[in-house]
Write a protein that holds these residues in place. Structure first.
Motif, mmCIF file in Angstrom:
data_model
loop_
_atom_site.group_PDB
_atom_site.id
_atom_site.type_symbol
_atom_site.label_atom_id
_atom_site.label_comp_id
_atom_site.label_asym_id
_atom_site.label_seq_id
_atom_site.Cartn_x
_atom_site.Cartn_y
_atom_site.Cartn_z
ATOM 1 N N UNK A 167 -62.533 -20.915 20.798
ATOM 2 C CA UNK A 167 -61.750 -19.903 21.212
ATOM 3 C C UNK A 167 -60.757 -19.841 19.953
ATOM 4 N N UNK A 168 -61.117 -21.673 19.512
ATOM 5 C CA UNK A 168 -60.107 -22.377 18.128
ATOM 6 C C UNK A 168 -60.318 -21.269 16.895
ATOM 7 N N UNK A 169 -61.536 -21.699 16.594
ATOM 8 C CA UNK A 169 -62.022 -20.373 15.387
ATOM 9 C C UNK A 169 -61.709 -19.156 15.541
ATOM 10 N N UNK A 170 -62.215 -18.414 16.499
ATOM 11 C CA UNK A 170 -62.554 -17.182 16.172
ATOM 12 C C UNK A 170 -62.158 -16.322 17.665
ATOM 13 N N UNK A 171 -61.070 -17.189 18.463
ATOM 14 C CA UNK A 171 -60.403 -16.730 19.518
ATOM 15 C C UNK A 171 -59.674 -15.272 19.184
ATOM 16 N N UNK A 172 -59.344 -14.338 18.001
ATOM 17 C CA UNK A 172 -58.873 -13.454 17.667
ATOM 18 C C UNK A 172 -59.594 -12.288 18.204
ATOM 19 N N UNK A 173 -60.457 -12.333 18.042
ATOM 20 C CA UNK A 173 -61.390 -11.551 18.191
ATOM 21 C C UNK A 173 -62.704 -11.545 19.355
ATOM 22 N N UNK A 174 -62.793 -12.465 19.676
ATOM 23 C CA UNK A 174 -63.470 -12.845 21.222
ATOM 24 C C UNK A 174 -62.363 -12.229 22.056
ATOM 25 N N UNK A 175 -61.056 -12.733 22.016
ATOM 26 C CA UNK A 175 -60.282 -12.841 23.664
ATOM 27 C C UNK A 175 -60.367 -11.989 24.218
ATOM 28 N N UNK A 176 -60.564 -11.525 25.805
ATOM 29 C CA UNK A 176 -60.657 -10.611 26.877
ATOM 30 C C UNK A 176 -59.138 -9.680 26.995
#
Length: 554
Positions: free
Chosen positions: A543-552
Protein backbone atom coordinates in the motif's frame (compact mmCIF):
# COMPACT_ATOMS: atom_id res chain seq x y z
CA UNK A 1 33.37 -25.63 2.40
CA UNK A 2 34.18 -22.88 -0.04
CA UNK A 3 32.60 -23.79 -3.36
CA UNK A 4 31.66 -20.74 -5.40
CA UNK A 5 30.98 -18.56 -2.38
CA UNK A 6 33.87 -16.11 -2.63
CA UNK A 7 31.41 -13.45 -3.75
CA UNK A 8 30.57 -13.21 -0.04
CA UNK A 9 34.11 -12.13 0.74
CA UNK A 10 34.52 -9.85 -2.22
CA UNK A 11 31.40 -7.93 -1.35
CA UNK A 12 31.36 -8.09 2.45
CA UNK A 13 35.05 -8.14 3.34
CA UNK A 14 36.17 -5.42 0.98
CA UNK A 15 39.84 -4.78 1.55
CA UNK A 16 39.99 -7.01 4.62
CA UNK A 17 42.71 -9.62 4.90
CA UNK A 18 40.11 -12.25 5.74
CA UNK A 19 38.50 -14.44 3.13
CA UNK A 20 35.76 -16.61 4.66
CA UNK A 21 33.72 -18.90 2.49
CA UNK A 22 30.63 -18.20 4.57
CA UNK A 23 29.36 -21.62 3.69
CA UNK A 24 29.24 -24.29 6.44
CA UNK A 25 28.22 -24.73 10.06
CA UNK A 26 29.48 -27.11 12.82
CA UNK A 27 27.97 -27.53 16.29
CA UNK A 28 29.86 -29.74 18.77
CA UNK A 29 28.47 -31.34 21.96
CA UNK A 30 30.76 -33.25 24.33
CA UNK A 31 29.57 -36.44 26.01
CA UNK A 32 29.20 -34.71 29.37
CA UNK A 33 26.96 -32.08 27.80
CA UNK A 34 24.65 -34.48 25.93
CA UNK A 35 21.49 -36.02 27.31
CA UNK A 36 22.38 -39.54 26.14
CA UNK A 37 26.12 -39.42 26.82
CA UNK A 38 27.08 -39.29 23.14
CA UNK A 39 29.56 -36.96 21.48
CA UNK A 40 27.76 -35.04 18.74
CA UNK A 41 29.01 -33.09 15.73
CA UNK A 42 26.71 -31.38 13.24
CA UNK A 43 27.63 -30.28 9.73
CA UNK A 44 25.93 -28.52 6.84
CA UNK A 45 27.89 -28.87 3.59
CA UNK A 46 26.70 -25.68 1.92
CA UNK A 47 27.46 -24.95 -1.70
CA UNK A 48 25.54 -23.73 -4.71
CA UNK A 49 27.23 -26.45 -6.76
CA UNK A 50 27.36 -29.45 -4.37
CA UNK A 51 25.13 -32.45 -5.06
CA UNK A 52 23.85 -33.94 -1.82
CA UNK A 53 24.89 -37.59 -1.59
CA UNK A 54 26.20 -40.05 0.99
CA UNK A 55 29.82 -41.07 0.38
CA UNK A 56 30.94 -44.59 1.28
CA UNK A 57 34.38 -46.20 1.20
CA UNK A 58 34.67 -49.87 2.17
CA UNK A 59 37.52 -51.01 4.39
CA UNK A 60 40.47 -52.44 2.50
CA UNK A 61 43.86 -54.14 2.57
CA UNK A 62 46.39 -52.95 0.04
CA UNK A 63 49.52 -54.39 -1.52
CA UNK A 64 52.82 -52.63 -0.97
CA UNK A 65 53.39 -49.98 -3.63
CA UNK A 66 49.67 -49.22 -4.13
CA UNK A 67 49.06 -45.54 -4.84
CA UNK A 68 46.04 -43.45 -3.87
CA UNK A 69 45.02 -40.69 -6.32
CA UNK A 70 44.05 -37.41 -4.64
CA UNK A 71 41.45 -35.09 -6.18
CA UNK A 72 40.38 -31.67 -4.94
CA UNK A 73 36.98 -32.15 -3.30
CA UNK A 74 35.53 -28.86 -4.50
CA UNK A 75 36.63 -28.92 -8.15
CA UNK A 76 37.49 -32.57 -8.89
CA UNK A 77 40.93 -31.43 -10.07
CA UNK A 78 43.61 -34.13 -9.89
CA UNK A 79 46.28 -33.20 -7.34
CA UNK A 80 48.68 -36.12 -6.90
CA UNK A 81 49.17 -39.76 -5.98
CA UNK A 82 50.25 -40.75 -2.47
CA UNK A 83 51.21 -44.15 -1.04
CA UNK A 84 48.17 -46.11 0.09
CA UNK A 85 48.06 -47.38 3.66
CA UNK A 86 48.41 -51.13 4.17
CA UNK A 87 44.91 -51.26 5.68
CA UNK A 88 42.09 -48.71 5.62
CA UNK A 89 38.89 -48.36 7.62
CA UNK A 90 35.40 -48.28 6.22
CA UNK A 91 33.74 -44.86 6.10
CA UNK A 92 30.23 -43.62 5.53
CA UNK A 93 29.82 -39.90 5.07
CA UNK A 94 32.10 -38.05 7.49
CA UNK A 95 32.33 -40.92 9.97
CA UNK A 96 34.33 -44.13 10.01
CA UNK A 97 33.62 -47.58 11.40
CA UNK A 98 35.30 -46.66 14.71
CA UNK A 99 32.97 -43.67 15.26
CA UNK A 100 35.62 -41.12 14.37
CA UNK A 101 33.90 -37.98 13.07
CA UNK A 102 35.49 -35.16 11.05
CA UNK A 103 33.62 -32.08 9.81
CA UNK A 104 34.78 -28.64 8.72
CA UNK A 105 34.10 -25.02 7.97
CA UNK A 106 36.36 -22.86 5.81
CA UNK A 107 37.52 -19.58 7.31
CA UNK A 108 39.89 -18.63 4.49
CA UNK A 109 42.24 -16.38 6.43
CA UNK A 110 45.14 -14.45 4.92
CA UNK A 111 45.13 -15.04 1.17
CA UNK A 112 48.93 -14.76 0.87
CA UNK A 113 49.21 -18.00 2.87
CA UNK A 114 47.61 -20.13 0.16
CA UNK A 115 50.08 -22.52 -1.50
CA UNK A 116 49.63 -22.97 -5.28
CA UNK A 117 51.92 -26.02 -5.15
CA UNK A 118 49.93 -27.81 -2.43
CA UNK A 119 48.76 -31.34 -3.20
CA UNK A 120 46.35 -32.17 -0.35
CA UNK A 121 43.12 -30.16 -0.10
CA UNK A 122 40.89 -29.91 2.97
CA UNK A 123 38.36 -32.45 1.65
CA UNK A 124 41.05 -35.04 0.97
CA UNK A 125 42.44 -34.47 4.46
CA UNK A 126 39.04 -35.38 5.88
CA UNK A 127 38.34 -38.51 3.90
CA UNK A 128 41.88 -39.90 3.82
CA UNK A 129 42.19 -39.38 7.57
CA UNK A 130 38.88 -41.13 8.22
CA UNK A 131 40.25 -44.16 6.37
CA UNK A 132 43.48 -44.23 8.41
CA UNK A 133 42.80 -42.97 11.96
CA UNK A 134 40.84 -44.52 14.84
CA UNK A 135 40.81 -41.64 17.32
CA UNK A 136 40.62 -37.87 17.34
CA UNK A 137 44.24 -37.52 18.47
CA UNK A 138 45.41 -39.86 15.71
CA UNK A 139 43.40 -37.78 13.23
CA UNK A 140 44.99 -34.50 14.34
CA UNK A 141 48.49 -35.94 13.97
CA UNK A 142 47.70 -37.45 10.57
CA UNK A 143 46.15 -34.27 9.17
CA UNK A 144 49.29 -32.34 10.13
CA UNK A 145 51.57 -35.04 8.69
CA UNK A 146 49.73 -35.20 5.36
CA UNK A 147 49.64 -31.42 4.90
CA UNK A 148 53.30 -31.00 5.85
CA UNK A 149 54.41 -33.87 3.60
CA UNK A 150 52.50 -33.01 0.43
CA UNK A 151 51.69 -29.34 0.85
CA UNK A 152 48.29 -27.88 1.68
CA UNK A 153 46.13 -26.99 -1.32
CA UNK A 154 43.32 -25.03 0.39
CA UNK A 155 42.83 -21.91 2.48
CA UNK A 156 42.26 -21.74 6.25
CA UNK A 157 40.08 -24.45 7.79
CA UNK A 158 38.44 -25.24 11.10
CA UNK A 159 37.94 -28.98 11.69
CA UNK A 160 35.61 -30.62 14.20
CA UNK A 161 37.28 -33.91 15.18
CA UNK A 162 35.55 -36.26 17.62
CA UNK A 163 35.56 -39.87 18.78
CA UNK A 164 33.52 -41.62 21.51
CA UNK A 165 35.70 -40.11 24.23
CA UNK A 166 36.45 -36.52 23.28
CA UNK A 167 35.92 -33.66 20.84
CA UNK A 168 38.44 -31.19 19.42
CA UNK A 169 38.59 -28.08 17.26
CA UNK A 170 41.62 -27.97 14.98
CA UNK A 171 42.38 -24.82 13.00
CA UNK A 172 45.02 -24.68 10.29
CA UNK A 173 46.26 -22.56 7.44
CA UNK A 174 49.05 -22.85 4.86
CA UNK A 175 52.28 -20.88 4.89
CA UNK A 176 52.21 -19.46 1.38
CA UNK A 177 54.95 -19.99 -1.20
CA UNK A 178 58.66 -19.30 -1.19
CA UNK A 179 60.85 -20.74 -3.94
CA UNK A 180 63.41 -23.16 -2.49
CA UNK A 181 65.69 -22.74 -5.52
CA UNK A 182 64.73 -26.14 -6.91
CA UNK A 183 61.22 -25.28 -8.06
CA UNK A 184 59.69 -26.40 -4.78
CA UNK A 185 58.12 -24.56 -1.86
CA UNK A 186 60.42 -23.76 1.05
CA UNK A 187 57.33 -23.08 3.17
CA UNK A 188 55.44 -26.28 2.41
CA UNK A 189 53.01 -27.31 5.13
CA UNK A 190 50.73 -25.71 7.67
CA UNK A 191 50.60 -23.87 10.96
CA UNK A 192 47.90 -25.14 13.27
CA UNK A 193 46.47 -25.43 16.75
CA UNK A 194 43.98 -27.95 18.19
CA UNK A 195 42.01 -27.54 21.42
CA UNK A 196 40.08 -30.23 23.27
CA UNK A 197 36.61 -29.05 24.27
CA UNK A 198 36.19 -29.58 28.03
CA UNK A 199 33.75 -32.35 28.83
CA UNK A 200 30.36 -30.93 29.75
CA UNK A 201 30.66 -28.03 27.29
CA UNK A 202 29.49 -27.27 23.76
CA UNK A 203 31.33 -25.42 21.02
CA UNK A 204 30.81 -24.39 17.41
CA UNK A 205 32.41 -22.76 14.39
CA UNK A 206 30.95 -21.37 11.18
CA UNK A 207 33.54 -20.09 8.68
CA UNK A 208 35.47 -17.85 11.03
CA UNK A 209 38.56 -18.94 12.99
CA UNK A 210 37.65 -19.06 16.69
CA UNK A 211 40.78 -20.18 18.56
CA UNK A 212 42.41 -17.16 20.21
CA UNK A 213 45.04 -17.68 22.92
CA UNK A 214 45.83 -21.23 23.99
CA UNK A 215 47.88 -23.03 26.68
CA UNK A 216 51.46 -23.65 25.62
CA UNK A 217 52.22 -26.55 27.99
CA UNK A 218 49.09 -28.69 28.23
CA UNK A 219 49.36 -31.51 25.64
CA UNK A 220 46.38 -33.29 27.18
CA UNK A 221 44.12 -30.44 26.08
CA UNK A 222 46.03 -28.45 23.47
CA UNK A 223 48.27 -29.43 20.55
CA UNK A 224 49.92 -27.14 18.01
CA UNK A 225 52.63 -26.94 15.36
CA UNK A 226 56.04 -25.91 16.72
CA UNK A 227 56.22 -22.85 14.45
CA UNK A 228 52.66 -21.57 14.88
CA UNK A 229 53.89 -18.49 16.78
CA UNK A 230 57.36 -18.04 15.26
CA UNK A 231 55.94 -18.10 11.73
CA UNK A 232 53.45 -15.37 12.63
CA UNK A 233 56.35 -13.25 13.87
CA UNK A 234 58.33 -13.98 10.71
CA UNK A 235 55.42 -12.79 8.58
CA UNK A 236 54.84 -9.67 10.67
CA UNK A 237 51.45 -10.81 11.99
CA UNK A 238 52.47 -10.74 15.67
CA UNK A 239 55.09 -9.11 17.87
CA UNK A 240 54.12 -9.87 21.48
CA UNK A 241 55.06 -12.64 23.93
CA UNK A 242 54.13 -16.26 23.30
CA UNK A 243 51.60 -16.30 26.13
CA UNK A 244 49.33 -13.70 24.52
CA UNK A 245 49.48 -15.03 20.95
CA UNK A 246 46.05 -15.47 19.35
CA UNK A 247 45.76 -17.82 16.37
CA UNK A 248 42.71 -16.20 14.79
CA UNK A 249 43.90 -12.63 15.32
CA UNK A 250 47.18 -13.46 13.59
CA UNK A 251 45.99 -15.66 10.74
CA UNK A 252 42.30 -14.78 10.21
CA UNK A 253 41.40 -11.44 11.82
CA UNK A 254 37.66 -10.98 12.28
CA UNK A 255 35.75 -8.04 10.82
CA UNK A 256 32.11 -7.09 10.41
CA UNK A 257 31.59 -9.57 7.57
CA UNK A 258 33.04 -12.60 9.35
CA UNK A 259 31.27 -11.83 12.61
CA UNK A 260 27.82 -11.09 11.18
CA UNK A 261 27.94 -13.71 8.44
CA UNK A 262 29.75 -16.43 10.41
CA UNK A 263 30.10 -16.06 14.18
CA UNK A 264 26.45 -15.01 14.43
CA UNK A 265 25.51 -18.62 13.66
CA UNK A 266 27.65 -19.79 16.58
CA UNK A 267 25.99 -17.22 18.84
CA UNK A 268 22.51 -18.36 17.82
CA UNK A 269 23.36 -21.96 18.72
CA UNK A 270 24.93 -20.92 22.02
CA UNK A 271 21.93 -18.80 23.04
CA UNK A 272 19.58 -21.71 22.29
CA UNK A 273 21.33 -24.11 24.68
CA UNK A 274 23.08 -21.81 27.21
CA UNK A 275 22.17 -18.89 29.43
CA UNK A 276 23.68 -15.43 29.32
CA UNK A 277 24.38 -15.26 25.60
CA UNK A 278 22.30 -12.14 25.00
CA UNK A 279 25.23 -10.19 26.43
CA UNK A 280 26.99 -10.98 23.11
CA UNK A 281 24.18 -9.77 20.83
CA UNK A 282 26.14 -6.68 19.81
CA UNK A 283 29.11 -8.90 18.94
CA UNK A 284 27.00 -11.31 16.86
CA UNK A 285 25.59 -8.38 14.90
CA UNK A 286 29.11 -7.15 14.15
CA UNK A 287 28.72 -3.92 16.12
CA UNK A 288 31.16 -4.64 18.96
CA UNK A 289 34.03 -6.93 17.90
CA UNK A 290 35.74 -6.46 21.27
CA UNK A 291 32.86 -8.27 23.03
CA UNK A 292 34.05 -11.63 21.71
CA UNK A 293 32.22 -14.85 22.60
CA UNK A 294 34.04 -17.68 24.38
CA UNK A 295 35.24 -20.69 22.40
CA UNK A 296 32.89 -22.98 24.35
CA UNK A 297 29.99 -22.59 26.80
CA UNK A 298 28.30 -24.79 29.38
CA UNK A 299 24.69 -25.60 28.42
CA UNK A 300 21.88 -24.87 30.87
CA UNK A 301 20.75 -28.51 30.59
CA UNK A 302 21.95 -31.68 28.94
CA UNK A 303 21.49 -31.33 25.17
CA UNK A 304 19.17 -33.78 23.41
CA UNK A 305 20.02 -34.96 19.88
CA UNK A 306 16.74 -33.50 18.59
CA UNK A 307 17.79 -30.08 19.90
CA UNK A 308 20.95 -30.26 17.80
CA UNK A 309 18.89 -31.38 14.79
CA UNK A 310 16.65 -28.33 15.21
CA UNK A 311 19.49 -25.87 15.84
CA UNK A 312 20.64 -26.66 12.32
CA UNK A 313 17.26 -25.33 11.14
CA UNK A 314 17.80 -21.89 12.66
CA UNK A 315 17.01 -18.58 10.92
CA UNK A 316 17.74 -16.34 13.94
CA UNK A 317 14.11 -16.60 15.02
CA UNK A 318 13.42 -14.46 18.09
CA UNK A 319 16.53 -12.29 17.66
CA UNK A 320 17.07 -8.87 16.05
CA UNK A 321 18.29 -10.74 12.95
CA UNK A 322 15.09 -12.85 12.62
CA UNK A 323 14.86 -13.55 8.89
CA UNK A 324 11.09 -14.13 9.01
CA UNK A 325 10.28 -10.74 10.52
CA UNK A 326 11.36 -8.02 8.08
CA UNK A 327 9.85 -7.05 4.74
CA UNK A 328 12.56 -9.05 2.99
CA UNK A 329 10.63 -12.15 4.03
CA UNK A 330 7.87 -11.17 1.62
CA UNK A 331 4.18 -11.79 2.01
CA UNK A 332 4.66 -15.28 3.47
CA UNK A 333 7.49 -14.86 5.97
CA UNK A 334 10.13 -16.69 3.93
CA UNK A 335 13.45 -16.70 5.87
CA UNK A 336 15.65 -16.83 2.78
CA UNK A 337 17.50 -14.18 0.82
CA UNK A 338 18.76 -15.09 -2.62
CA UNK A 339 22.35 -14.30 -3.45
CA UNK A 340 24.39 -12.12 -3.73
CA UNK A 341 25.01 -11.50 -0.05
CA UNK A 342 24.72 -7.70 -0.22
CA UNK A 343 22.74 -5.10 -2.13
CA UNK A 344 22.99 -1.34 -2.60
CA UNK A 345 20.32 1.34 -2.32
CA UNK A 346 21.10 5.02 -2.95
CA UNK A 347 24.80 4.40 -2.53
CA UNK A 348 24.41 2.58 0.81
CA UNK A 349 25.31 -1.10 1.16
CA UNK A 350 23.08 -3.56 3.01
CA UNK A 351 23.44 -7.26 3.78
CA UNK A 352 21.36 -10.38 3.48
CA UNK A 353 21.60 -12.46 6.68
CA UNK A 354 23.33 -15.82 6.60
CA UNK A 355 21.78 -18.34 9.04
CA UNK A 356 22.58 -21.98 9.79
CA UNK A 357 19.69 -23.18 7.62
CA UNK A 358 20.27 -22.12 4.03
CA UNK A 359 18.93 -22.94 0.60
CA UNK A 360 22.26 -24.08 -0.86
CA UNK A 361 22.94 -26.98 1.52
CA UNK A 362 24.08 -30.08 -0.36
CA UNK A 363 23.92 -32.48 2.58
CA UNK A 364 23.84 -32.14 6.36
CA UNK A 365 24.20 -34.43 9.33
CA UNK A 366 24.38 -34.81 13.07
CA UNK A 367 26.88 -37.56 13.93
CA UNK A 368 26.84 -39.38 17.25
CA UNK A 369 29.82 -41.25 18.69
CA UNK A 370 28.35 -43.28 21.56
CA UNK A 371 30.85 -44.42 24.21
CA UNK A 372 28.41 -46.77 25.93
CA UNK A 373 28.14 -48.89 22.77
CA UNK A 374 30.70 -50.61 20.52
CA UNK A 375 32.51 -48.15 18.24
CA UNK A 376 30.87 -49.65 15.15
CA UNK A 377 27.44 -48.53 16.42
CA UNK A 378 27.91 -44.80 16.02
CA UNK A 379 25.13 -43.09 14.07
CA UNK A 380 25.28 -40.55 11.25
CA UNK A 381 21.89 -38.83 11.17
CA UNK A 382 21.96 -37.85 7.50
CA UNK A 383 19.90 -35.55 5.30
CA UNK A 384 20.09 -33.63 2.04
CA UNK A 385 19.23 -30.06 1.02
CA UNK A 386 18.06 -27.23 3.29
CA UNK A 387 17.89 -28.46 6.91
CA UNK A 388 14.72 -26.45 7.59
CA UNK A 389 12.71 -28.27 4.92
CA UNK A 390 14.35 -31.69 5.05
CA UNK A 391 14.72 -34.56 7.46
CA UNK A 392 17.43 -36.72 9.05
CA UNK A 393 17.51 -40.50 8.98
CA UNK A 394 19.86 -42.83 10.90
CA UNK A 395 22.83 -44.37 9.09
CA UNK A 396 25.00 -46.59 11.30
CA UNK A 397 28.73 -45.99 10.92
CA UNK A 398 29.40 -49.66 10.14
CA UNK A 399 27.06 -49.57 7.12
CA UNK A 400 28.59 -51.14 4.04
CA UNK A 401 25.96 -49.97 1.56
CA UNK A 402 24.37 -46.63 0.68
CA UNK A 403 20.61 -46.29 0.16
CA UNK A 404 19.75 -45.79 -3.50
CA UNK A 405 18.10 -42.45 -2.73
CA UNK A 406 21.43 -41.10 -1.36
CA UNK A 407 23.78 -42.69 -3.91
CA UNK A 408 26.42 -40.57 -5.63
CA UNK A 409 25.50 -42.40 -8.85
CA UNK A 410 21.83 -41.40 -8.65
CA UNK A 411 21.55 -38.04 -10.40
CA UNK A 412 23.75 -34.95 -10.21
CA UNK A 413 23.44 -31.17 -10.06
CA UNK A 414 22.91 -31.29 -13.83
CA UNK A 415 20.80 -34.45 -14.03
CA UNK A 416 17.39 -34.80 -12.37
CA UNK A 417 16.55 -38.23 -10.97
CA UNK A 418 13.07 -39.19 -9.72
CA UNK A 419 14.65 -41.68 -7.28
CA UNK A 420 17.09 -39.17 -5.76
CA UNK A 421 16.41 -37.80 -2.27
CA UNK A 422 18.34 -34.64 -3.13
CA UNK A 423 15.96 -33.76 -5.94
CA UNK A 424 12.86 -34.78 -3.97
CA UNK A 425 13.76 -32.63 -0.96
CA UNK A 426 14.70 -29.74 -3.24
CA UNK A 427 11.36 -29.94 -4.98
CA UNK A 428 9.50 -29.65 -1.67
CA UNK A 429 11.80 -26.84 -0.53
CA UNK A 430 11.19 -24.79 -3.68
CA UNK A 431 7.44 -25.03 -3.10
CA UNK A 432 7.85 -24.12 0.58
CA UNK A 433 9.82 -20.99 -0.33
CA UNK A 434 6.79 -19.70 -2.28
CA UNK A 435 4.29 -20.06 0.59
CA UNK A 436 6.56 -20.47 3.59
CA UNK A 437 4.07 -19.58 6.33
CA UNK A 438 1.68 -22.26 5.03
CA UNK A 439 3.85 -25.04 3.62
CA UNK A 440 6.91 -24.99 5.89
CA UNK A 441 4.98 -25.77 9.11
CA UNK A 442 3.53 -28.87 7.48
CA UNK A 443 6.98 -29.98 6.32
CA UNK A 444 8.50 -29.28 9.74
CA UNK A 445 5.76 -31.26 11.51
CA UNK A 446 6.46 -34.21 9.22
CA UNK A 447 10.20 -33.97 9.95
CA UNK A 448 9.60 -33.74 13.70
CA UNK A 449 7.34 -36.77 13.65
CA UNK A 450 9.85 -38.82 11.64
CA UNK A 451 12.93 -37.87 13.64
CA UNK A 452 11.23 -38.38 17.00
CA UNK A 453 10.08 -41.82 15.91
CA UNK A 454 13.53 -42.78 14.64
CA UNK A 455 15.26 -41.63 17.83
CA UNK A 456 13.01 -44.06 19.66
CA UNK A 457 13.38 -46.80 17.06
CA UNK A 458 17.19 -46.91 17.20
CA UNK A 459 17.02 -47.85 20.87
CA UNK A 460 15.36 -51.11 19.92
CA UNK A 461 17.76 -51.61 17.02
CA UNK A 462 20.70 -51.03 19.39
CA UNK A 463 19.42 -53.64 21.81
CA UNK A 464 18.99 -56.18 19.03
CA UNK A 465 22.40 -55.50 17.48
CA UNK A 466 24.35 -55.73 20.74
CA UNK A 467 23.86 -59.47 20.93
CA UNK A 468 25.38 -60.08 17.49
CA UNK A 469 28.92 -60.70 16.30
CA UNK A 470 30.56 -57.68 14.60
CA UNK A 471 30.12 -59.19 11.14
CA UNK A 472 26.48 -60.07 11.62
CA UNK A 473 25.87 -56.74 13.33
CA UNK A 474 27.27 -54.81 10.34
CA UNK A 475 24.89 -56.64 7.98
CA UNK A 476 21.94 -56.04 10.27
CA UNK A 477 22.68 -52.35 10.76
CA UNK A 478 23.36 -51.83 7.05
CA UNK A 479 20.00 -53.36 6.17
CA UNK A 480 18.25 -51.25 8.78
CA UNK A 481 19.94 -48.02 7.63
CA UNK A 482 19.19 -48.50 3.93
CA UNK A 483 15.64 -49.73 4.51
CA UNK A 484 14.80 -46.83 6.80
CA UNK A 485 16.23 -44.24 4.41
CA UNK A 486 14.13 -45.61 1.58
CA UNK A 487 11.05 -45.46 3.83
CA UNK A 488 11.78 -41.79 4.41
CA UNK A 489 12.10 -41.26 0.67
CA UNK A 490 8.70 -42.92 0.08
CA UNK A 491 7.13 -40.88 2.86
CA UNK A 492 8.48 -37.64 1.42
CA UNK A 493 7.16 -38.57 -2.00
CA UNK A 494 3.69 -38.76 -0.49
CA UNK A 495 4.26 -35.45 1.29
CA UNK A 496 5.27 -33.86 -2.02
CA UNK A 497 1.98 -34.91 -3.61
CA UNK A 498 -0.06 -33.83 -0.59
CA UNK A 499 1.48 -30.34 -0.52
CA UNK A 500 0.80 -29.75 -4.20
CA UNK A 501 -2.84 -30.84 -3.93
CA UNK A 502 -3.48 -28.86 -0.74
CA UNK A 503 -1.72 -25.59 -1.59
CA UNK A 504 -1.85 -25.31 -5.39
CA UNK A 505 -2.30 -21.81 -6.85
CA UNK A 506 -2.07 -20.07 -3.48
CA UNK A 507 -5.25 -21.72 -2.20
CA UNK A 508 -5.60 -23.80 0.97
CA UNK A 509 -7.97 -26.74 0.79
CA UNK A 510 -9.78 -27.67 3.99
CA UNK A 511 -9.42 -31.03 5.77
CA UNK A 512 -11.94 -33.25 7.51
CA UNK A 513 -11.74 -34.44 11.11
CA UNK A 514 -9.52 -37.37 10.09
CA UNK A 515 -6.95 -35.08 8.50
CA UNK A 516 -7.80 -35.86 4.88
CA UNK A 517 -8.37 -33.12 2.32
CA UNK A 518 -12.12 -32.48 2.28
CA UNK A 519 -13.71 -34.19 -0.72
CA UNK A 520 -16.90 -32.14 -0.50
CA UNK A 521 -19.61 -33.98 -2.38
CA UNK A 522 -17.44 -37.06 -2.89
CA UNK A 523 -16.90 -36.38 -6.59
CA UNK A 524 -13.37 -34.98 -6.36
CA UNK A 525 -14.47 -31.37 -5.95
CA UNK A 526 -13.01 -29.62 -2.88
CA UNK A 527 -15.57 -28.96 -0.19
CA UNK A 528 -13.74 -25.95 1.27
CA UNK A 529 -11.13 -23.63 -0.19
CA UNK A 530 -9.58 -20.77 1.75
CA UNK A 531 -7.57 -17.89 0.31
CA UNK A 532 -5.58 -16.39 3.21
CA UNK A 533 -3.69 -13.90 1.05
CA UNK A 534 -0.58 -12.15 2.36
CA UNK A 535 0.55 -11.12 5.82
CA UNK A 536 -0.23 -7.66 7.18
CA UNK A 537 3.34 -6.35 6.96
CA UNK A 538 3.40 -7.13 3.27
CA UNK A 539 0.00 -5.51 2.67
CA UNK A 540 1.15 -2.33 4.35
CA UNK A 541 4.36 -2.27 2.32
CA UNK A 542 2.47 -2.73 -0.95
CA UNK A 543 0.00 0.00 0.00
CA UNK A 544 2.84 2.38 0.83
CA UNK A 545 4.69 1.58 -2.38
CA UNK A 546 1.82 1.48 -4.89
CA UNK A 547 -1.31 2.47 -3.03
CA UNK A 548 -2.15 5.36 -5.33
CA UNK A 549 -2.71 2.90 -8.14
CA UNK A 550 -4.20 0.00 -6.18
CA UNK A 551 -6.62 1.84 -3.87
CA UNK A 552 -10.31 1.09 -4.24
CA UNK A 553 -12.38 4.19 -5.07
CA UNK A 554 -16.07 4.39 -4.24
Amino acid sequence: MKKLVRIFLLVLCGASVCSPAGACTNFIVTKGASADGSVMVSYAADSHALYGALYLTPRGRWKAGTRLPVYDWDSGRYLCDIPQAAATYGTVGNMNEHSLIIAETTFGGRSELEDPTGRIDYGSLIYITLQRARTAREAIALIAELADTYGYASSGESFSIADPGEAWIMELIGKGFEDDGRGGNARRGIVWVARRIPDGYVSAHANQSRITTFPLDDPENCLYSPDVISFAREMGYYEGPDETFSFCDAYAPADFATIRGCDARVWSFFRTVADGMDRYTDYAMGYNPDNRMPLWVKPRAKVEPKVVFDCMRDHYEGTPMDMTADIGAGGHGCPYRWRPMTFEVNGREYLNERAAATQQTGFWFVAQARPELPDDMGILWFGVDDAATSCLTPIYCSATQVPECFSEENGSMLEYSPTSAFWLFNRIAQFAYLFYDRVAPVVRASADEWETAQLEAVRKVDAEALGMSPGKRAKYLTAYSTRTAQKLFDRWNELDKYLLVKFIDGNVKGEDAAGFIDNGNGRGIPGRIEQPGYNDRWKRAVAADHGDVLKVVE
